[in-house]
Design a protein around this motif. Structure first.
Motif, PDB file in Angstrom:
ATOM      1  N   PHE C   5       0.988  -0.872   0.314  1.00 27.05           N
ATOM      2  CA  PHE C   5      -0.209  -0.267   0.261  1.00 27.05           C
ATOM      3  C   PHE C   5       0.735   1.687   0.162  1.00 27.05           C
ATOM      4  N   ILE C   6       2.152   1.226   0.960  1.00 22.25           N
ATOM      5  CA  ILE C   6       2.422   2.651   0.493  1.00 22.25           C
ATOM      6  C   ILE C   6       3.819   2.683  -0.687  1.00 22.25           C
ATOM      7  N   VAL C   7       4.020   1.294  -1.187  1.00 18.57           N
ATOM      8  CA  VAL C   7       4.122   1.727  -2.855  1.00 18.57           C
ATOM      9  C   VAL C   7       3.449   2.206  -3.709  1.00 18.57           C
ATOM     10  N   ASN C   8       2.173   1.679  -3.430  1.00 21.41           N
ATOM     11  CA  ASN C   8       1.040   2.303  -4.291  1.00 21.41           C
ATOM     12  C   ASN C   8       0.764   3.818  -4.038  1.00 21.41           C
ATOM     13  N   GLY C   9       0.383   3.664  -2.839  1.00 23.37           N
ATOM     14  CA  GLY C   9       1.175   5.386  -2.665  1.00 23.37           C
ATOM     15  C   GLY C   9       2.272   6.299  -2.960  1.00 23.37           C
ATOM     16  N   VAL C  10       3.214   5.363  -2.947  1.00 22.85           N
ATOM     17  CA  VAL C  10       4.121   6.530  -3.843  1.00 22.85           C
ATOM     18  C   VAL C  10       4.072   6.838  -4.730  1.00 22.85           C
ATOM     19  N   ILE C  11       3.639   5.968  -5.355  1.00 20.89           N
ATOM     20  CA  ILE C  11       3.421   5.992  -6.967  1.00 20.89           C
ATOM     21  C   ILE C  11       2.243   6.934  -7.678  1.00 20.89           C
ATOM     22  N   THR C  12       1.257   6.881  -6.699  1.00 25.11           N
ATOM     23  CA  THR C  12       0.109   7.896  -6.845  1.00 25.11           C
ATOM     24  C   THR C  12       0.794   8.972  -7.145  1.00 25.11           C
ATOM     25  N   GLY C  13       1.774   9.804  -5.459  1.00 24.14           N
ATOM     26  CA  GLY C  13       1.574  10.637  -4.862  1.00 24.14           C
ATOM     27  C   GLY C  13       3.029  10.735  -6.313  1.00 24.14           C
ATOM     28  N   VAL C  14       3.473  10.880  -7.353  1.00 22.04           N
ATOM     29  CA  VAL C  14       4.347  11.075  -7.667  1.00 22.04           C
ATOM     30  C   VAL C  14       3.740  11.903  -8.951  1.00 22.04           C
ATOM     31  N   ILE C  15       2.239  10.628  -8.920  1.00 26.75           N
ATOM     32  CA  ILE C  15       1.382  11.316 -10.128  1.00 26.75           C
ATOM     33  C   ILE C  15       0.777  13.253  -9.139  1.00 26.75           C
ATOM     34  N   TYR C  16       0.512  13.086  -8.310  1.00 25.94           N
ATOM     35  CA  TYR C  16      -0.466  14.185  -7.513  1.00 25.94           C
ATOM     36  C   TYR C  16       0.732  15.380  -7.350  1.00 25.94           C
ATOM     37  N   SER C  17       2.016  15.017  -7.364  1.00 21.18           N
ATOM     38  CA  SER C  17       3.140  15.830  -7.052  1.00 21.18           C
ATOM     39  C   SER C  17       2.749  16.611  -8.691  1.00 21.18           C
ATOM     40  N   LEU C  18       3.197  15.807  -9.822  1.00 20.80           N
ATOM     41  CA  LEU C  18       3.162  16.500 -11.241  1.00 20.80           C
ATOM     42  C   LEU C  18       1.828  17.092 -11.270  1.00 20.80           C
ATOM     43  N   MET C  19       1.061  17.272 -10.615  1.00 23.07           N
ATOM     44  CA  MET C  19      -0.466  18.291 -11.285  1.00 23.07           C
ATOM     45  C   MET C  19      -0.233  18.510 -10.037  1.00 23.07           C
ATOM     46  N   ALA C  20       0.269  18.696  -9.199  1.00 18.29           N
ATOM     47  CA  ALA C  20       0.775  20.153  -8.024  1.00 18.29           C
ATOM     48  C   ALA C  20       0.989  20.952  -8.318  1.00 18.29           C
TER      49      ALA C  20
END
Lengths: 263, 290, 289
Positions: C5-20
């Motif tokens: 779950f943490i790995v999944n979260g970090v990867i989603t986080g990368v996408i959020y970061s780009l968008m942010a």
């Protein structure tokens, strides 16, 4: 003394977490029925001091006495301080646009009858009487300041934005008389105003003292203006009141002339 | 004929919604993105009372308005602490939390399945309003009352003080006005009437589900408000009429439904941009968004 | 299990970061609450889809094409809407309302052309990678690698080039920037181009994994705004922190409760930050007087 500031301190933290002491123990007595000018360079904390007195700035240390008794200004929101009798004109103070001149005047009244929703529907008589009283008071104040049959009486229902910048300043000063305040804090009443209005502003401020018996504390950079209206002058420098006394004495003081006026 | 009546009822409901939004957004310049949340809260609370108790409409209206208004205290709290964009984001957050709760709290709201069979409104506990004529009368009367009330409110000293909050909040405080209380009262009234519209809607369509109360619905209400105009009562009324009638006009022209739905949204978007360009106070509005 | 779950979260986080970052680029420098990025995001996804299915491009070519076209659209929003409004001295709230209008138009134009149903980019089954208990799918690997690379390139430009310096200057003080003789309009154009590129990267990398529909933009945008706020408004590197924290947090919500409470938890965290730490995780308190 109408207002007594005792050892006022305030500090801010900047972007790099460095603390910076703006006011370092301001002591000032404002004499009742006099016009006091607060002078000092840019960024010395004059407006911050005004914010403290009028309740917009709460993170300070020190004591404030108003009319002889200590008031807990820290606990009091700005609107309550205004109701206590301290009026404030902001820098670049203007009328509120989108409201008519009359509405501006009415809003400055201490009487808030009808400002709770639907009350004017439930008690129409009381509300109408209050409104009429405020209207009469507004007319009376405008007459007192600008003379009989002045043009503003016929422009009461104009939107505030219809008046020029200078006129709005004059009317903002007139508006302050609606609230029954006893101490007025004026932040640079002449800034940005066309020179033709400056004499009128000086006259209005003097009349506030002489005819209405009000106390005025003002921030001003226009030294001619200060010399003309102020009885007392306080020089704020390095976070403390460095000099205070009769205007011509303070403005003649060598230290003030050197460090602030650059003479 | 029933089709025309249906549209009139929807126009009335939207007039109430947009007028309520106008009090906070238009008059006091407090841009919120959570009108649909209050609409939903009102609809669900109204449904609860309609289904559980045999109360008259007046009582239900009062209860719904009170409870929906109570939720607005959260927004008031946010408005006292947060400025500008942060406040808008917070209201958006509130909207999405309310939606998520309506969607997921299935024990009470039945979530995505919605609540069917909502009973009709009862006047004086005996006469049940049913059929389209009943709702036509009810919504017209309620709309008229709400229009008159809001017109009175905007022109009253309360409206004047709210206008002052919009024009210059600091000066309003320096003149002795408790702006936090003024704003809270505006939020309360706005939420209460929005909730009332929700109850009328729920009882009229007799089925509700969370998808009627999304962020998109909030944006839709705001769009109607800004297109029509802010700060008075004419503007919001026009805006509500415009957004409800436009899809019917497009249908009348004979566009297929699949295109009409998108086209109508495009027209709203375009209207919004054009209004912001050429008439930021809206078509019939009075004040300009700051 | 929790590691997954943490790995999944970090990867989603990368996408959020780009968008942010894409959102913050515009917000920090122009103060425009650029909600229209939701539309721009959807546009990028559909361009990617068109390139992949109609033009038979490879992943990288389709990606490049989508990014370029999206940069164009992003610039267009500035030239056609924001700049004229700025010249009319419109307030930021007025710009935000216009931005809402813009978003509505873009999304519905796309829905009108391509329909409302969900489409997929890749329908072949790809072998996931195993590393101990943790499984990473191929799209996820793309998201982590390509997304991470785009962020690194952006940070490099921001910190080491003249353009980045200008950008940081503009986000501090626009008036001063203009007084010093820099062309604000030109700088703004570049900002919108860069914003478009970042949003498009986020979009393509996401839809490659989960497919696309016209209404997917808003929730990503809101997550990006939340990421920006919990990271700390006013800077760009804070968006990365915020994005990854948010991604992991959402992923852990799914682990702990269920995915349908994800939004509620997100906004609860947002509200907690707004009230208790409005400067964000890595931001600083600003002097207001």
């Amino acid at each position: 003394m109408i207002l007594r500031l005792k050892d006022i301190h305030i500090s801010f933290t900047n972007a790099h977490n460095e603390t910076f002491d703006l006011l370092r123990g301001v002591n000032l007595d404002v004499e009742k029925g006099k016009i006091t000018a607060l002078i000092g360079g840019n960024g010395t904390g004059k407006t911050t001091l005004f914010n403290i007195i009028s309740g917009f700035e709460k993170n300070y240390k020190g004591k404030i006495e108003f009319e002889g008794h200590e008031v807990n200004f820290k606990r009091m929101p700005a609107y309550k301080i205004s109701m206590e009798g301290i009026g404030r004109l902001f820098q670049d103070g203007q009328l509120m646009s989108g409201l008519t001149l009359m509405e501006n005047m009415k809003l400055a009244s201490n009487d808030t009858t009808g400002e709770i929703p639907f009350v004017s529907l439930l008690f129409p008589n009381r509300y109408k009487q209050a409104e009429l009283k405020k209207e009469a008071q507004a007319r009376e104040i405008l007459t007192r300041i600008f003379g009989e049959n002045n043009k503003y009486l016929s422009l009461l229902n104009q939107d505030a934005s219809a008046f020029s910048y200078g006129e709005q300043r004059l009317l903002s000063l007139a508006r302050m008389l609606m609230g029954g305040d006893r101490l007025l804090l004026l932040d640079e009443p002449t800034s940005g105003v066309h020179p033709q209005y400056i004499n009128t502003i000086a006259q209005i401020i003097r009349e506030m003292k002489e005819r209405e018996g009000l106390t005025v504390l003002l921030i001003e950079h226009n030294m001619h203006f200060v010399r003309e209206v102020a009885d007392t002058c306080a020089y704020l420098d390095e976070g403390v009141i460095a000099e205070v006394g009769p205007t011509n004495v303070v403005l003649g003081n060598q230290k003030v002339r050197n460090s602030y006026l650059g003479l | 004929m029933e089709y025309v009546f249906h549209i009139i009822i929807m126009v009335c409901i939207y007039i109430i919604l947009v007028l309520s939004a106008n009090l906070t957004i238009g008059v006091a310049n407090l841009l919120t993105m959570c009108q649909a949340a209050f609409y939903g809260i009102g609809a669900y609370i109204g449904t609860l009372f309609l289904m559980q108790f045999n109360y008259s409409f007046v009582l239900i209206a009062i209860v719904v308005m009170f409870f929906t208004g109570a939720f607005s205290l959260l927004i008031s709290y946010a408005s006292a602490r947060l400025k500008d964009d942060y406040f808008i984001i917070a209201t958006m957050g509130f909207q999405l939390i309310v939606y998520t709760i309506l969607y997921n709290w299935t024990d009470v709201t039945r979530g995505p399945y919605g609540i069917p069979g909502i009973p009709g409104i009862k006047l004086l506990r005996i006469i049940e309003i049913s059929g389209i004529y009943g709702y036509l009368c009810l919504s017209l009367v309620m709309m008229a009352i709400v229009v008159l009330l809001f017109r009175h409110l905007i022109n009253s000293p309360f409206g004047r003080a709210l206008n002052a909050v919009r024009a210059d909040e600091m000066t309003a405080q320096a003149l002795g006005r408790n702006t936090i209380r003024l704003k809270s009262m505006a939020f309360f009234i706005s939420a209460a009437f929005t909730g009332l519209a929700g109850t009328i809607y729920a009882s009229y369509v007799s089925y509700i589900d969370p998808t009627s109360f999304t962020l998109d619905e909030s944006i839709f209400i705001i769009s109607a408000l800004f297109i029509g105009g802010i700060g008075n009562t004419k503007g919001p009324v026009l805006g509500a009429v415009f957004v409800v009638l436009l899809p019917e006009l497009l249908r009348f022209v004979g566009l297929p439904d699949s295109i009409a739905a998108n086209l109508r949204q495009i027209i709203y978007g375009l209207a919004l941009i054009l209004v912001m360009f050429y008439r930021p106070q809206g078509i019939l509005g009075k004040t300009i968004l700051k | 299990m929790i590691g997954q779950f943490i790995v999944n979260g970090v990867i989603t986080g990368v996408i959020y970061s780009l968008m942010a970052i894409g959102f913050a680029l515009v917000y920090n420098t122009t103060r425009i609450f650029h909600i229209a990025v939701a539309g721009i995001y959807v546009f990028a996804a559909y361009m990617f889809w068109v390139a992949k299915w109609y033009l038979n491009c490879s992943f990288s070519n389709a990606f490049m094409l989508a990014v370029l076209l999206t940069m164009g659209l992003s610039l267009l929003t500035e030239l056609a809407v924001y700049r004229p409004l700025k010249n009319r001295n419109a307030s930021t709230n007025v710009m935000m309302i216009a931005s809402i209008g813009l978003m509505t138009i873009i999304i519905n134009l796309i829905a009108m052309f391509f329909g409302n149903e969900t489409k997929v980019i890749e329908n072949t089954i790809m072998m996931p990678y195993h590393r101990g208990n943790i499984i990473i799918t191929q799209p996820q690997l793309f998201q982590a690698l390509v997304g991470g690379m785009v962020i690194l390139v952006f940070m490099f430009i921001l910190l080491w080039t003249k353009w980045g310096l200008k950008l940081r200057a503009l986000s501090t003080d626009e008036t001063l920037f203009e007084t010093l003789g820099f062309d604000t309009n030109q700088a703004r154009s570049y900002i919108f181009l860069a914003s478009g590129a970042l949003v498009a990267s986020a979009s393509c990398l996401t839809v490659y994994d989960v497919g696309l529909d016209p209404n997917m933009g808003m929730s990503v945008t809101i997550n990006a705004i939340v990421a920006m706020i919990i990271g700390g408004v006013g800077k760009f590197n804070t968006c990365i922190i915020g994005g990854i924290v948010l991604g992991v947090l959402q992923s852990l919500t799914v682990y702990e409760f269920a995915s349908n409470w994800q939004n509620a938890v997100t906004f609860l965290v947002l509200l907690i930050f707004l009230f208790l730490r409005p400067q964000g995780i890595a931001g600083y308190k600003q002097r207001t007087v």
